[in-house]
Write a protein that holds these residues in place. Structure first.
Motif, mmCIF file in Angstrom:
data_model
loop_
_atom_site.group_PDB
_atom_site.id
_atom_site.type_symbol
_atom_site.label_atom_id
_atom_site.label_comp_id
_atom_site.label_asym_id
_atom_site.label_seq_id
_atom_site.Cartn_x
_atom_site.Cartn_y
_atom_site.Cartn_z
ATOM 1 N N LEU A 1 22.689 -1.567 26.331
ATOM 2 C CA LEU A 1 21.953 -0.303 26.408
ATOM 3 C C LEU A 1 22.954 0.831 26.589
ATOM 4 N N VAL A 2 22.978 1.728 25.628
ATOM 5 C CA VAL A 2 23.968 2.801 25.583
ATOM 6 C C VAL A 2 23.328 4.119 26.018
ATOM 7 N N ASP A 3 23.619 4.529 27.253
ATOM 8 C CA ASP A 3 23.100 5.784 27.810
ATOM 9 C C ASP A 3 21.589 5.913 27.577
ATOM 10 N N SER B 1 20.113 5.336 23.700
ATOM 11 C CA SER B 1 19.059 6.247 24.112
ATOM 12 C C SER B 1 17.675 5.671 23.768
ATOM 13 N N MET B 2 16.910 6.297 22.878
ATOM 14 C CA MET B 2 15.625 5.733 22.471
ATOM 15 C C MET B 2 15.788 4.322 21.927
ATOM 16 N N GLY C 1 19.703 6.459 18.513
ATOM 17 C CA GLY C 1 18.886 7.282 19.384
ATOM 18 C C GLY C 1 17.995 8.213 18.591
ATOM 19 N N PHE C 2 17.211 8.985 19.299
ATOM 20 C CA PHE C 2 16.273 9.911 18.673
ATOM 21 C C PHE C 2 17.021 10.998 17.906
ATOM 22 N N GLY C 3 16.612 11.229 16.669
ATOM 23 C CA GLY C 3 17.158 12.328 15.880
ATOM 24 C C GLY C 3 18.343 11.987 15.014
ATOM 25 N N TRP D 1 3.905 7.674 17.135
ATOM 26 C CA TRP D 1 5.115 7.381 16.362
ATOM 27 C C TRP D 1 5.943 6.268 16.990
ATOM 28 N N TYR D 2 6.265 6.415 18.278
ATOM 29 C CA TYR D 2 7.177 5.470 18.923
ATOM 30 C C TYR D 2 6.621 4.053 18.940
ATOM 31 N N CYS D 3 5.370 3.876 19.348
ATOM 32 C CA CYS D 3 4.855 2.513 19.495
ATOM 33 C C CYS D 3 4.690 1.838 18.141
ATOM 34 N N ARG D 4 4.512 2.637 17.085
ATOM 35 C CA ARG D 4 4.468 2.056 15.735
ATOM 36 C C ARG D 4 5.828 1.447 15.384
#
Length: 277
Positions: free
Chosen positions: A126-128, A104-105, A40-42, A78-81
């Motif tokens: 898919l986890v949360d 997550s992300m 996930g993010f972070g 950032w994300y789509c890259r």
């Protein structure tokens, strides 16, 4: 419009991408049928280590995103890259028979993968993960209303080190139950590139992957944390993934958002069951 800008950026960077991806670090271990683990993010890809240890008969492919855990940051968007480079990576390395596990992300990226290259993916876990976080966190706010240049983002970028540490600590306490895990999540966030933390999250809030869900035929297991929202959290997931046809929901008891930290044994058991069925 989002995809058009992503494709234009990808075309501009085609030479560098074809020579080697830069939007994430890849770690591949073991042999056997591959499982792709998307954090996930972070967080670092290391967040999956406890779960990966339960699958010695599989090859594990683990990502850590640009701007986190020592991976150099990249430009925006950032994300789509990351999404485009990941699709390209799976194609270029001819990876098939893939189980994709995204938290997550990472779950968003997993959905992007199965939409783009469904023939290469056997299972999706898919986890949360919400396909549109904005709808839950900012109901009724359109994606066009969000931008990198905002008072909230400016506030985060200008925070002192001590204030940002307090912010990161509060975030971590809501994401995992164990004190050590909370410290680890906080430390990953503090070590990350601040602009990626701020602007990358804006990318996620603008995201809406609900459209086209009905086209996914790959079996999907959706794992939902029971804390802090309980049955309400499960109902929200069911609404957002309404378009999915071949899906199964499972609730993780006594778990916050990072269930690979709170309930790694249960998560591994559910993943094993899903792969084998």
């Amino acid at each position: 419009m989002k995809k058009l800008s992503c494709y234009l950026l990808l075309s501009f960077l085609f030479v560098s991408i074809s020579q080697g991806q830069t939007a994430f670090r890849i770690e591949r271990k073991g042999t056997g049928k591959p499982i792709l683990f998307l954090p996930g993010f972070g967080s670092s890809g290391q967040v999956w280590d406890q779960v990966i240890s339960k699958f010695p008969e599989h090859e594990s492919i683990t990502l850590t995103y640009a701007g986190f855990d020592g991976v150099p940051p990249i430009g925006l968007p950032w994300y789509c890259r990351i999404s485009d480079e990941l699709i390209n990576y799976v194609k270029e390395n001819n990876i098939k028979g893939l189980t994709v596990v995204g938290h997550s992300m990472g779950g968003n990226l997993a959905v992007e993968l199965v939409k783009a290259i469904p023939d290469r993916i056997d299972h999706l876990v898919l986890v949360d993960a919400l396909p549109c976080m904005r709808e839950v966190m900012m109901p009724g706010v359109p994606a066009q209303a969000l931008s990198y240049d905002s008072p909230y983002n400016d506030q985060l970028l200008k925070m002192s080190a001590s204030d940002f540490e307090s912010y990161a600590s509060q975030m971590a306490q809501g994401m995992a139950s164990g004190a050590k895990d909370q410290v680890q999540l906080k430390d990953w966030l503090l070590a990350a590139d601040r602009k990626i933390v701020v602007y990358g999250y804006t990318d996620l809030l603008k995201l809406d992957l609900r459209e086209g869900m009905e086209s996914i035929v790959t079996p999907v297991l959706l794992l939902v944390a029971d804390q802090p929202f309980g049955d309400q959290g499960l109902e929200t997931m069911k609404i957002q993934y309404n378009g999915l046809k071949n899906k199964e929901f499972k609730m993780a008891k006594n778990s916050r958002h990072f269930m690979m930290m709170d309930q790694p044994e249960w998560l591994a058991q559910e993943l094993q069951r899903f792969i084998e069925q």
